[in-house]
Design a protein around this motif. Structure first.
Motif, PDB file in Angstrom:
ATOM      1  N   ASN A   1       1.169  -0.811  -0.393  1.00  0.00           N
ATOM      2  CA  ASN A   1       0.164  -0.004  -0.216  1.00  0.00           C
ATOM      3  C   ASN A   1       0.358   1.741   0.345  1.00  0.00           C
ATOM      4  OD1 ASN A   1      -2.655  -1.452   0.094  1.00  0.00           O
ATOM      5  ND2 ASN A   1      -2.765  -1.666   2.359  1.00  0.00           N
ATOM      6  N   CYS A   2       2.659   0.830  -0.380  1.00  0.00           N
ATOM      7  CA  CYS A   2       2.818   2.390   0.157  1.00  0.00           C
ATOM      8  C   CYS A   2       3.633   3.100  -1.062  1.00  0.00           C
ATOM      9  CB  CYS A   2       4.543   2.075   1.030  1.00  0.00           C
ATOM     10  SG  CYS A   2       3.556   1.987   2.826  1.00  0.00           S
ATOM     11  N   MET A   3       3.972   4.048  -1.135  1.00  0.00           N
ATOM     12  CA  MET A   3       4.520   4.318  -2.550  1.00  0.00           C
ATOM     13  C   MET A   3       6.221   3.961  -2.371  1.00  0.00           C
ATOM     14  SD  MET A   3       2.746   7.745  -3.203  1.00  0.00           S
ATOM     15  CE  MET A   3       2.702   8.336  -4.939  1.00  0.00           C
ATOM     16  N   ARG A   4       7.330   4.307  -3.790  1.00  0.00           N
ATOM     17  CA  ARG A   4       8.612   4.091  -3.472  1.00  0.00           C
ATOM     18  C   ARG A   4       9.211   5.560  -3.992  1.00  0.00           C
ATOM     19  NH1 ARG A   4       8.844  -2.396  -4.375  1.00  0.00           N
ATOM     20  NH2 ARG A   4       7.331  -2.687  -3.798  1.00  0.00           N
ATOM     21  N   ARG A   5       9.720   5.421  -3.090  1.00  0.00           N
ATOM     22  CA  ARG A   5      11.010   6.998  -3.352  1.00  0.00           C
ATOM     23  C   ARG A   5      12.097   6.051  -3.994  1.00  0.00           C
ATOM     24  NH1 ARG A   5      10.698  11.433  -1.498  1.00  0.00           N
ATOM     25  NH2 ARG A   5      10.206  10.783   1.121  1.00  0.00           N
ATOM     26  N   ASN A   6      11.782   6.102  -6.323  1.00  0.00           N
ATOM     27  CA  ASN A   6      12.903   5.133  -6.802  1.00  0.00           C
ATOM     28  C   ASN A   6      13.899   6.188  -6.874  1.00  0.00           C
ATOM     29  OD1 ASN A   6      10.855   3.736  -7.396  1.00  0.00           O
ATOM     30  ND2 ASN A   6      10.054   4.917  -8.733  1.00  0.00           N
ATOM     31  N   GLY A   7      14.224   7.719  -6.743  1.00  0.00           N
ATOM     32  CA  GLY A   7      15.086   7.843  -6.811  1.00  0.00           C
ATOM     33  C   GLY A   7      16.187   7.449  -5.871  1.00  0.00           C
ATOM     34  N   LEU A   8      15.887   7.647  -4.514  1.00  0.00           N
ATOM     35  CA  LEU A   8      16.695   7.344  -3.228  1.00  0.00           C
ATOM     36  C   LEU A   8      16.907   5.936  -3.629  1.00  0.00           C
ATOM     37  CD1 LEU A   8      18.081   7.051  -1.020  1.00  0.00           C
ATOM     38  CD2 LEU A   8      15.874   7.454  -0.433  1.00  0.00           C
ATOM     39  N   ASN A   9      16.643   5.121  -3.656  1.00  0.00           N
ATOM     40  CA  ASN A   9      16.287   3.301  -3.815  1.00  0.00           C
ATOM     41  C   ASN A   9      17.056   3.488  -4.626  1.00  0.00           C
ATOM     42  OD1 ASN A   9      14.388   3.361  -2.222  1.00  0.00           O
ATOM     43  ND2 ASN A   9      12.821   2.925  -3.042  1.00  0.00           N
ATOM     44  N   LYS A  10      17.294   3.820  -6.379  1.00  0.00           N
ATOM     45  CA  LYS A  10      18.352   3.490  -7.247  1.00  0.00           C
ATOM     46  C   LYS A  10      20.010   4.246  -6.634  1.00  0.00           C
ATOM     47  CE  LYS A  10      19.260   3.263 -11.790  1.00  0.00           C
ATOM     48  NZ  LYS A  10      20.589   3.526 -11.586  1.00  0.00           N
ATOM     49  N   ILE A  11      19.913   4.951  -6.034  1.00  0.00           N
ATOM     50  CA  ILE A  11      21.185   5.774  -5.721  1.00  0.00           C
ATOM     51  C   ILE A  11      21.995   4.530  -5.055  1.00  0.00           C
ATOM     52  CG2 ILE A  11      22.572   6.765  -4.218  1.00  0.00           C
ATOM     53  CD1 ILE A  11      20.648   9.349  -4.927  1.00  0.00           C
ATOM     54  N   LEU A  12      20.648   3.439  -3.834  1.00  0.00           N
ATOM     55  CA  LEU A  12      20.985   2.635  -2.838  1.00  0.00           C
ATOM     56  C   LEU A  12      21.434   1.283  -3.910  1.00  0.00           C
ATOM     57  CD1 LEU A  12      18.770   3.326   0.061  1.00  0.00           C
ATOM     58  CD2 LEU A  12      21.293   4.293  -0.493  1.00  0.00           C
ATOM     59  N   GLN A  13      21.096   1.262  -4.486  1.00  0.00           N
ATOM     60  CA  GLN A  13      21.209  -0.267  -5.194  1.00  0.00           C
ATOM     61  C   GLN A  13      22.421  -0.021  -6.327  1.00  0.00           C
ATOM     62  OE1 GLN A  13      17.970  -0.928  -8.140  1.00  0.00           O
ATOM     63  NE2 GLN A  13      18.580  -2.984  -8.597  1.00  0.00           N
ATOM     64  N   ASP A  14      22.603   1.327  -6.757  1.00  0.00           N
ATOM     65  CA  ASP A  14      23.472   1.285  -7.548  1.00  0.00           C
ATOM     66  C   ASP A  14      25.120   1.517  -7.089  1.00  0.00           C
ATOM     67  OD1 ASP A  14      22.847   1.708 -10.026  1.00  0.00           O
ATOM     68  OD2 ASP A  14      22.898   3.732  -9.860  1.00  0.00           O
ATOM     69  N   ASP A  15      25.245   1.751  -5.221  1.00  0.00           N
ATOM     70  CA  ASP A  15      26.259   1.422  -4.639  1.00  0.00           C
ATOM     71  C   ASP A  15      26.640   0.526  -4.021  1.00  0.00           C
ATOM     72  OD1 ASP A  15      28.395   3.693  -3.085  1.00  0.00           O
ATOM     73  OD2 ASP A  15      27.453   1.862  -1.484  1.00  0.00           O
ATOM     74  N   ALA A  16      25.102  -0.500  -3.917  1.00  0.00           N
ATOM     75  CA  ALA A  16      25.595  -1.692  -3.334  1.00  0.00           C
ATOM     76  C   ALA A  16      26.131  -3.193  -4.426  1.00  0.00           C
ATOM     77  CB  ALA A  16      24.222  -2.246  -2.481  1.00  0.00           C
ATOM     78  N   GLU A  17      25.293  -2.808  -5.563  1.00  0.00           N
ATOM     79  CA  GLU A  17      25.695  -3.406  -6.473  1.00  0.00           C
ATOM     80  C   GLU A  17      27.202  -3.505  -6.723  1.00  0.00           C
ATOM     81  OE1 GLU A  17      23.524  -1.970  -9.867  1.00  0.00           O
ATOM     82  OE2 GLU A  17      21.936  -4.120  -8.899  1.00  0.00           O
ATOM     83  N   VAL A  18      28.129  -2.267  -6.545  1.00  0.00           N
ATOM     84  CA  VAL A  18      29.483  -1.885  -7.304  1.00  0.00           C
ATOM     85  C   VAL A  18      30.554  -3.034  -5.807  1.00  0.00           C
ATOM     86  CG1 VAL A  18      31.327   0.317  -6.739  1.00  0.00           C
ATOM     87  CG2 VAL A  18      29.583   0.899  -7.958  1.00  0.00           C
ATOM     88  N   THR A  19      29.975  -2.784  -4.496  1.00  0.00           N
ATOM     89  CA  THR A  19      31.153  -3.281  -3.918  1.00  0.00           C
ATOM     90  C   THR A  19      30.791  -4.985  -3.152  1.00  0.00           C
ATOM     91  OG1 THR A  19      30.300  -2.227  -1.613  1.00  0.00           O
ATOM     92  CG2 THR A  19      31.750  -1.090  -3.175  1.00  0.00           C
TER      93      THR A  19
END
Length: 471
Positions: free
Chosen positions: A452-470
């Motif tokens: 039922n919630c909305m997703r803050r896609n801009g924030l989540n993309k930044i976190l995802q990109d950083d997590a994938e790097v390391t």
């Protein structure tokens, strides 16, 4: 008995798994769930005051029903799956001590607290996500802020050995429960301590480390710096198998701060505040965990909200680039809320947000919550009060009250706004729930379900990109 090789452990400046491979913990905190903070879910003041007002309005049966549903819906296996899909591998679980003990009773541990934590740990483990158990409040308050849920402007925990003993006993029981769980990365014994004398925190850390090790010799301890996890100047020694934790918020990520536009001066400020906090870890060659950081975001009804939020995304990206150089561990604040910081947030059309809209608008207008406060509409009220205090209190003694960096502005706000005004307005918040049926209470609590919630896609993309790097 679980083998020692099953647990994460500290090895020099790294955290490694049983095979000796470096693991970098990256994730978020479930703030607002097992420790409900005012700006996260919309109530004013302190959780225990809010709960008392809600009990008065709903009665015991309605109270139990609403909060049981809220706790069930806020974090589930679906939430863990979503975090895993972003590549995050760790969830920090902030906990209010009252889930485990009652302040007014002799020491006894409540099994209900374990059941709540178990649900989160098990949901994350099923998705291959580690958890860090964070005690976010203590009897008497370990700091002077609203999030220690003391209702006070003093941290009485440091003035009373009996309160300190209760904290030790509580952690011993928690460690007994999770000593064999390899998906628990470790324990964050105390969130944002603020000991005015600095030395009592060090004494308590030594006590808690010894007490936990007697029942659980393997799990990592994540130890916050003093003065809200920002000051390690009084730390004299490194305790074994411990990671040391900073919190690295930037004023440029808040409404009252200077907008981040990426100037060399601003970037130097970010670097300087980080380096000051991690100097102890660099000197002692121990791991670094940034247990909290992250901007707040403008809502869609605010002027220039897209521009403001892009500036704050850019700020976050710059901070992550600094952390990446040191390959430090981090946990962003936070996962889910009503729209200030969350990776996901309640839909404005949800039952909860529609019900409370008039009250939330009022809170914003009067700048009630300290987190993300905007005094645009009340500056003319508070500035004369602050100036009066400054006029009457000699400058040489204004900084006698700890934390010293708060200044007169924040100390006045803590006592008058965060405590007195907020405590009284808690009853107005609770009044919105009066007369609600179980069906209506269920819909209100269900507003926090991931679906039922909305997703803050801009924030989540930044976190995802950083997590994938390391990872």
């Amino acid at each position: 008995m679980t083998s020692n090789n099953s647990f994460l452990r500290v090895s020099g400046t790294d955290v490694v798994n049983g095979g000796g491979k470096q693991v970098i913990l990256k994730g978020c905190a479930t703030g607002g769930h097992l420790n409900m903070e005012n700006f996260i879910t919309g109530y004013p003041g302190h959780e225990h005051e809010m709960r008392s007002a809600m009990l008065e309005v709903l009665g015991q049966e309605g109270y139990d029903y609403f909060f049981d549903k809220f706790l069930d819906y806020f974090f589930t296996r679906e939430d863990a799956k979503f975090l895993a899909s972003l590549g995050l591998n760790c969830v920090r679980i902030p906990i209010n001590h009252r889930h485990f003990m009652d302040d007014e009773k002799d020491f006894e541990i409540k099994e209900a607290g374990f059941k709540l934590v178990d649900r989160c740990v098990e949901a994350c483990a099923a998705e291959g996500i580690y958890t860090i158990l964070d005690m976010h409040t203590f009897p008497g308050g370990q700091n002077q802020g609203w999030h220690s849920d003391s209702g006070l402007h003093r941290a009485l925990f440091w003035e009373n050995k009996d309160l300190q003993d209760r904290g030790i006993k509580m952690w011993v029981e928690i460690a007994k429960r999770y000593k064999d769980n390899r998906w628990v990365a470790g324990y964050n014994p105390m969130n944002e301590p603020a000991d005015p004398e600095h030395t009592r925190l060090q004494t308590w850390y030594k006590r808690i480390e010894r007490a936990i090790r007697e029942v659980d010799p393997y799990h990592i301890l994540f130890l916050d710096g003093n003065t809200y996890s920002m000051d390690f100047t009084a730390f004299e020694e490194v305790l074994p198998n411990c990671v040391y934790s900073i919190h690295d918020y930037s004023n440029m990520g808040f409404p009252a701060g200077q907008p981040y536009v990426g100037t060399a001066e601003q970037d130097e400020t970010l670097r300087r505040q980080y380096e000051r906090k991690v100097a102890f870890m660099r000197e002692r060659k121990v791991p670094i965990w940034n247990g909290e950081f992250g901007p707040v975001y403008a809502s869609p009804n605010e002027e220039n909200h897209e521009k403001i939020n892009q500036q704050r995304y850019n700020l976050l990206g710059k901070q992550l680039s600094i952390y990446k150089e040191d390959r430090i561990h981090w946990s962003i604040w936070l996962y889910k809320d009503i729209g200030f910081q969350g990776m996901v947030y309640t839909n404005p059309d949800s039952a909860y947000m529609r019900l409370l809209k008039p009250f939330l608008d009022k809170k914003k207008r009067i700048g009630l919550d300290p987190w993300g406060r905007d005094d645009t509409h009340v500056k003319h009220i508070w500035e004369p009060v602050i100036q009066h205090m400054k006029d009457e209190i000699p400058e040489r003694i204004r900084n006698k009250r700890y934390p010293h960096h708060w200044g007169m502005e924040k100390h006045v706000s803590r006592v008058v706004r965060d405590m007195l005004m907020s405590e009284l307005l808690t009853y107005e918040y609770a009044s919105y729930f009066e007369g609600k049926t179980f069906e209506e209470l269920d819909a209100l609590a269900a507003s926090f379900k991931l679906e039922n919630c909305m997703r803050r896609n801009g924030l989540n993309k930044i976190l995802q990109d950083d997590a994938e790097v390391t990872n």
